[in-house]
Design a protein around this motif. Sequence first.
Motif, PDB file in Angstrom:
ATOM      1  N   VAL A 175       0.809  -1.225   0.000  1.00 23.91           N
ATOM      2  CA  VAL A 175       0.000   0.000   0.000  1.00 23.91           C
ATOM      3  C   VAL A 175       0.841   1.273   0.000  1.00 23.91           C
ATOM      4  O   VAL A 175       0.286   2.366  -0.114  1.00 23.91           O
ATOM      5  N   GLY A 176       2.173   1.171   0.132  1.00 26.06           N
ATOM      6  CA  GLY A 176       2.969   2.382   0.122  1.00 26.06           C
ATOM      7  C   GLY A 176       4.450   2.087   0.221  1.00 26.06           C
ATOM      8  O   GLY A 176       4.871   0.956   0.462  1.00 26.06           O
ATOM      9  N   TYR A 177       5.242   3.162   0.006  1.00 23.85           N
ATOM     10  CA  TYR A 177       6.694   3.017   0.108  1.00 23.85           C
ATOM     11  C   TYR A 177       7.318   4.392   0.301  1.00 23.85           C
ATOM     12  O   TYR A 177       6.698   5.443   0.024  1.00 23.85           O
ATOM     13  N   THR A 178       8.568   4.394   0.774  1.00 22.83           N
ATOM     14  CA  THR A 178       9.434   5.579   0.742  1.00 22.83           C
ATOM     15  C   THR A 178      10.776   5.140   0.194  1.00 22.83           C
ATOM     16  O   THR A 178      11.180   3.974   0.358  1.00 22.83           O
ATOM     17  N   LEU A 179      11.481   6.063  -0.484  1.00 24.45           N
ATOM     18  CA  LEU A 179      12.770   5.748  -1.085  1.00 24.45           C
ATOM     19  C   LEU A 179      13.749   6.867  -0.754  1.00 24.45           C
ATOM     20  O   LEU A 179      13.482   8.036  -1.028  1.00 24.45           O
ATOM     21  N   GLU A 180      14.872   6.504  -0.138  1.00 25.38           N
ATOM     22  CA  GLU A 180      15.933   7.463   0.196  1.00 25.38           C
ATOM     23  C   GLU A 180      17.173   7.085  -0.592  1.00 25.38           C
ATOM     24  O   GLU A 180      17.642   5.942  -0.520  1.00 25.38           O
ATOM     25  N   GLU A 181      17.710   8.032  -1.350  1.00 24.16           N
ATOM     26  CA  GLU A 181      18.881   7.779  -2.181  1.00 24.16           C
ATOM     27  C   GLU A 181      20.118   8.367  -1.510  1.00 24.16           C
ATOM     28  O   GLU A 181      20.079   9.447  -0.927  1.00 24.16           O
ATOM     29  N   GLY A 182      21.225   7.640  -1.608  1.00 26.62           N
ATOM     30  CA  GLY A 182      22.501   8.059  -1.050  1.00 26.62           C
ATOM     31  C   GLY A 182      23.557   7.067  -1.470  1.00 26.62           C
ATOM     32  O   GLY A 182      23.544   6.585  -2.609  1.00 26.62           O
ATOM     33  N   LYS A 183      24.480   6.738  -0.564  1.00 24.02           N
ATOM     34  CA  LYS A 183      25.451   5.700  -0.874  1.00 24.02           C
ATOM     35  C   LYS A 183      24.759   4.351  -1.062  1.00 24.02           C
ATOM     36  O   LYS A 183      25.271   3.465  -1.738  1.00 24.02           O
ATOM     37  N   GLU A 184      23.600   4.214  -0.400  1.00 22.64           N
ATOM     38  CA  GLU A 184      22.740   3.053  -0.587  1.00 22.64           C
ATOM     39  C   GLU A 184      21.323   3.550  -0.868  1.00 22.64           C
ATOM     40  O   GLU A 184      20.967   4.680  -0.526  1.00 22.64           O
ATOM     41  N   LEU A 185      20.545   2.705  -1.522  1.00 22.51           N
ATOM     42  CA  LEU A 185      19.127   2.989  -1.686  1.00 22.51           C
ATOM     43  C   LEU A 185      18.390   2.340  -0.519  1.00 22.51           C
ATOM     44  O   LEU A 185      18.440   1.122  -0.338  1.00 22.51           O
TER      45      LEU A 185
ATOM     46  N   THR B 262      11.714   1.540   1.929  1.00 22.75           N
ATOM     47  CA  THR B 262      10.813   1.094   2.989  1.00 22.75           C
ATOM     48  C   THR B 262       9.466   0.775   2.381  1.00 22.75           C
ATOM     49  O   THR B 262       8.811   1.657   1.805  1.00 22.75           O
ATOM     50  N   LEU B 263       9.047  -0.481   2.472  1.00 23.05           N
ATOM     51  CA  LEU B 263       7.767  -0.939   1.939  1.00 23.05           C
ATOM     52  C   LEU B 263       6.739  -1.009   3.064  1.00 23.05           C
ATOM     53  O   LEU B 263       7.085  -1.299   4.223  1.00 23.05           O
ATOM     54  N   TYR B 264       5.481  -0.770   2.722  1.00 30.99           N
ATOM     55  CA  TYR B 264       4.398  -0.857   3.689  1.00 30.99           C
ATOM     56  C   TYR B 264       3.368  -1.849   3.165  1.00 30.99           C
ATOM     57  O   TYR B 264       2.764  -1.648   2.122  1.00 30.99           O
ATOM     58  N   TRP B 265       3.209  -2.963   3.921  1.00 28.04           N
ATOM     59  CA  TRP B 265       2.296  -4.030   3.559  1.00 28.04           C
ATOM     60  C   TRP B 265       1.075  -4.000   4.465  1.00 28.04           C
ATOM     61  O   TRP B 265       1.202  -3.867   5.685  1.00 28.04           O
ATOM     62  N   LYS B 266      -0.105  -4.148   3.885  1.00 27.74           N
ATOM     63  CA  LYS B 266      -1.322  -4.318   4.667  1.00 27.74           C
ATOM     64  C   LYS B 266      -1.691  -5.794   4.635  1.00 27.74           C
ATOM     65  O   LYS B 266      -1.822  -6.397   3.567  1.00 27.74           O
ATOM     66  N   VAL B 267      -1.837  -6.388   5.824  1.00 25.10           N
ATOM     67  CA  VAL B 267      -2.089  -7.825   5.935  1.00 25.10           C
ATOM     68  C   VAL B 267      -3.560  -8.109   5.630  1.00 25.10           C
ATOM     69  O   VAL B 267      -4.457  -7.545   6.258  1.00 25.10           O
ATOM     70  N   LEU B 268      -3.778  -8.989   4.646  1.00 26.82           N
ATOM     71  CA  LEU B 268      -5.142  -9.352   4.260  1.00 26.82           C
ATOM     72  C   LEU B 268      -5.615 -10.613   4.957  1.00 26.82           C
ATOM     73  O   LEU B 268      -6.805 -10.773   5.237  1.00 26.82           O
ATOM     74  N   SER B 269      -4.699 -11.536   5.226  1.00 28.57           N
ATOM     75  CA  SER B 269      -5.062 -12.772   5.926  1.00 28.57           C
ATOM     76  C   SER B 269      -3.824 -13.308   6.626  1.00 28.57           C
ATOM     77  O   SER B 269      -2.698 -12.954   6.283  1.00 28.57           O
ATOM     78  N   GLU B 270      -4.039 -14.160   7.609  1.00 28.64           N
ATOM     79  CA  GLU B 270      -2.941 -14.712   8.396  1.00 28.64           C
ATOM     80  C   GLU B 270      -2.492 -16.045   7.815  1.00 28.64           C
ATOM     81  O   GLU B 270      -3.300 -16.783   7.242  1.00 28.64           O
ATOM     82  N   THR B 271      -1.205 -16.330   7.969  1.00 29.01           N
ATOM     83  CA  THR B 271      -0.633 -17.562   7.428  1.00 29.01           C
ATOM     84  C   THR B 271       0.378 -18.124   8.415  1.00 29.01           C
ATOM     85  O   THR B 271       0.985 -17.377   9.193  1.00 29.01           O
ATOM     86  N   ASP B 272       0.549 -19.424   8.393  1.00 31.93           N
ATOM     87  CA  ASP B 272       1.589 -20.063   9.202  1.00 31.93           C
ATOM     88  C   ASP B 272       2.914 -20.136   8.455  1.00 31.93           C
ATOM     89  O   ASP B 272       3.944 -20.485   9.042  1.00 31.93           O
ATOM     90  N   GLY B 273       2.900 -19.815   7.163  1.00 33.07           N
ATOM     91  CA  GLY B 273       4.115 -19.879   6.364  1.00 33.07           C
ATOM     92  C   GLY B 273       4.944 -18.613   6.499  1.00 33.07           C
ATOM     93  O   GLY B 273       4.444 -17.542   6.839  1.00 33.07           O
ATOM     94  N   SER B 274       6.231 -18.740   6.221  1.00 34.85           N
ATOM     95  CA  SER B 274       7.146 -17.601   6.272  1.00 34.85           C
ATOM     96  C   SER B 274       7.611 -17.284   4.855  1.00 34.85           C
ATOM     97  O   SER B 274       8.431 -18.007   4.275  1.00 34.85           O
ATOM     98  N   TYR B 275       7.055 -16.223   4.280  1.00 33.53           N
ATOM     99  CA  TYR B 275       7.408 -15.805   2.932  1.00 33.53           C
ATOM    100  C   TYR B 275       8.533 -14.771   2.975  1.00 33.53           C
ATOM    101  O   TYR B 275       8.665 -14.018   3.950  1.00 33.53           O
ATOM    102  N   HIS B 276       9.321 -14.750   1.902  1.00 37.06           N
ATOM    103  CA  HIS B 276      10.402 -13.777   1.776  1.00 37.06           C
ATOM    104  C   HIS B 276       9.983 -12.680   0.799  1.00 37.06           C
ATOM    105  O   HIS B 276       9.242 -12.922  -0.163  1.00 37.06           O
ATOM    106  N   VAL B 277      10.488 -11.479   1.060  1.00 40.65           N
ATOM    107  CA  VAL B 277      10.292 -10.351   0.149  1.00 40.65           C
ATOM    108  C   VAL B 277      11.527 -10.236  -0.732  1.00 40.65           C
ATOM    109  O   VAL B 277      12.657 -10.377  -0.256  1.00 40.65           O
TER     110      VAL B 277
END
Length: 886
Positions: A772-782, A785-800
């Motif tokens: 649902v949103g993000y911020t981006l800061e540029e410098g020596k590194e990018l 920051t991502l913003y996720w809205k949880v739609l349902s609960e899960t027992d699994g561990s997903y990677h971004v």
Amino acid sequence: MVIASISGVLAFWLYFRSLAPGLLSYDFAEFQYLPAKLGLPHPNGFPFYMLLGWLWSKLPLGGLAFRMNLLSAVLGGAATATFALLLERLTKQDWPALAGSFFLAFLPAFHFYSAGAERYTLLIFLLLASFLSSLCWSRSGRVKHLALGSLAMGLALATHPVAFLALPFWLLYSALSRPRSFPKALLPVTGALLFPLTLYLYIPWRWLALAEYPIVPAVGVSEAVVRGLAFVWYTPKFSLKVLWDYIAGLKGFGLGMVKGGWREAISSLGNTQELWFGQFPLPIWPLALVGSIWLLWTNPELWLSLTGFAWLDLLFTVYIKQGKPDAYLLPAFAVFALWLALGLTVFIRKWEEARLPGWASWGLVALLLWGVYKHDVSSLSISRFSSVESWWREVIHYPLEEGSALIAHWGDLTPLWYLQQAEGLRPDLIGLFPPESGLASRWLSQGRALYQAGPTHGFDPDFPAKFKLVPWGKLLRLFPPETDFSCPAGLLPASEVPEWPLAVKGWTVQENHRLLELCWEARHNFPADLYLSVRLLSPDGMAIYQKDELLISQWYPYREVKAGEKGLFITYLNTPPELPPISYRIELALFTIKGDRWEQIGSSHYLGEVRVAHFERRDKTLPIAYQAGPFRVVGFETSKEAVRPGDPVRLEVIWETIALPLADYSVAFKLVDAKGTVKVTGPQPLFPGYPTAWWGKGERVRGIYTFQAPRHISGRAFWVEPVILSPWGQENWKWLPFYAGPFFVQDRPHLWGLPEGVTKVSCKFGELAELVGYTLEEGKELKLTLYWKVLSETDGSYHVFVHLIDERGHIVAQHDGIPSSGAVPTSIWVKGEIIEDVHFLPADVPPGKYTILVGLYNPRTMERLKAGVPGDAFPLKVIELNRAEQ
């Protein structure tokens, strides 16, 4: 005496609770084994402590290191009791004396040296006993009191050279307190004072006894030195001059003080300010001033003697610039603690004279002492040595060549000598000091192996440049500079990880010692502070054991490892006991630390399989027999830290067969809180890959299980009941059911709305979440920051995953991982909340336009969640980077 006994017992209990459990280093380690061996420590020999330690070492109390640490705690308690008795005699008050004694007991430096094998608690005890006896002499006139004080002072002189600074002031006090009687007591006083000095005959006795050790070729020193039985000054040739130089090792400093060094010391007193404030917080100094004035008024002779001694101790410590100023200043600190205690007594007396409520004064005293205690505990740092024993116990099992030498600072070698002399481990190894190129070259010229076992401490700045240094586990192997090092023969081949800056050339595991050896070669330059994580996985992929440590020794002198350099990574697989003797997978992961972030380099690497030698511990068994079917629980281990709802919880249960199972059993778990059963897990093997039908009678097996904490409980605890399942049904617990725990659940903070300044977007990923949103800061590194809205609960561990895609569609940078740097996995997400998820990407890429792609995937199957746009990744933003401008 009752008050003094209470004070001493309480102080001992405090020191016992913080006692170092085992092997330390430097002087601590030296005094953990040398007294038992009647060796020669560093000057001036400390004969009374050595002989007392020899007697104490005969007691059957745990290991030798613990035993000698315990001696310091006992003597610390005795010194505190003597301090309380001195206060009681000075003030004629008992409970205020007890309270005041804690100013010494809670003194950080005194507490520190009461927690490990050292001479200083014995020294303080003897000095306090000598002045206490002289106080009794001043009031009673009995010569026996003065003779006892003389004996204590003589023993102090045979314990540490600082006592020689106290001697003239003790004599001054004894003479001034009874000037007419003192001359008549000179004969017994002199005899009692000189008699303990005969203990210094210990030095020539042991000196001559150690002369039987030969000179080590090419090194030019006695074998007694390189075996740790004598200090580095030792030479087999005995003479009175050598003996005098050893015993009077600080005489040069004394002469320097007399010849004008005192001026330098006075000018440097300001350098001790931080040390004094570290021992005594500034707010309590006025109390010491009150106590000092009271003592000056009531007993000027004692005040003059103690103050003069404290000042001389301070000046001498500043002048000699000794490496442990807090230890040499302990007598001065004890005098200051006495002033504090007397000031506290004056406060209590004045409060009572004013007829104010007694409970209020003692409440203030308790508050004051609590603050002093907390200051003491926060300053206690004996725990910093806790890794020494494990470090050396691992190194001692390295496959080092017979008769190899380890070169380092003397203090860094003392743990090695302890393990050799106290436990008989690797007696063939040689300890060389100092770490200088000349000594190392002479040793290598004999064709014998040499390893660096510690930093050079500035002894030879050119030391690294004189040799070829090869990383060798926690050590560095030294070769002549022209040597071409190659990996040892007999290693198993290993595949490469393309993203790693090094290639694994071969590996092996010594099953008896559980040592993993891994030979590597640098493919290109890489920083010397990389970490290698070694994981042992069960057949079903569960992490049984994990160890993270530096790839290269911490005293490797260069910041980078050059391309083509080779080395050995050696680590001890300290696996838990009761693991079944089956094959386990070894997985490696390479990490770097950026700021406070651990970042994995590339993917994990499957190295191979290994069978770990099975061993059992029979010393710990639950007092109650929990039995179900052919099994009983003899032990279990759980994490003591609170977990969050949905967090994985680890439980280890040690099963013992009381009869042959003859079938394959499984186990499920009931999660129970105060309200009843919360959750029941599905059945699983007691140990994957090791069916219970294979278990023998009486065999112990450690089952390791993980499950999620219940999601919707918080602020309370739950317990776990194993449920044993046979092919014929459930096995009930006999007599008493077994519950493991408690496990404490504490919720984490939640974010329920987007913060201000966030760029809004919308993209759903399956039924799990919406970006649902993000911020981006540029410098020596990018910094994305991502913003996720949880739609349902899960027992699994997903990677971004976050990919930086160039205009040709190639991935030029990426970051994958558990959301929020691993802190908030999807398995604990709560429906409706907003998850803040930070990722870093390198910005040092060629100038151009780049697209940032974002997505989620299952790390086990590598399958991505479908995005709410064409494809399985969301094109978040197109950015233009110009490296020259940055």
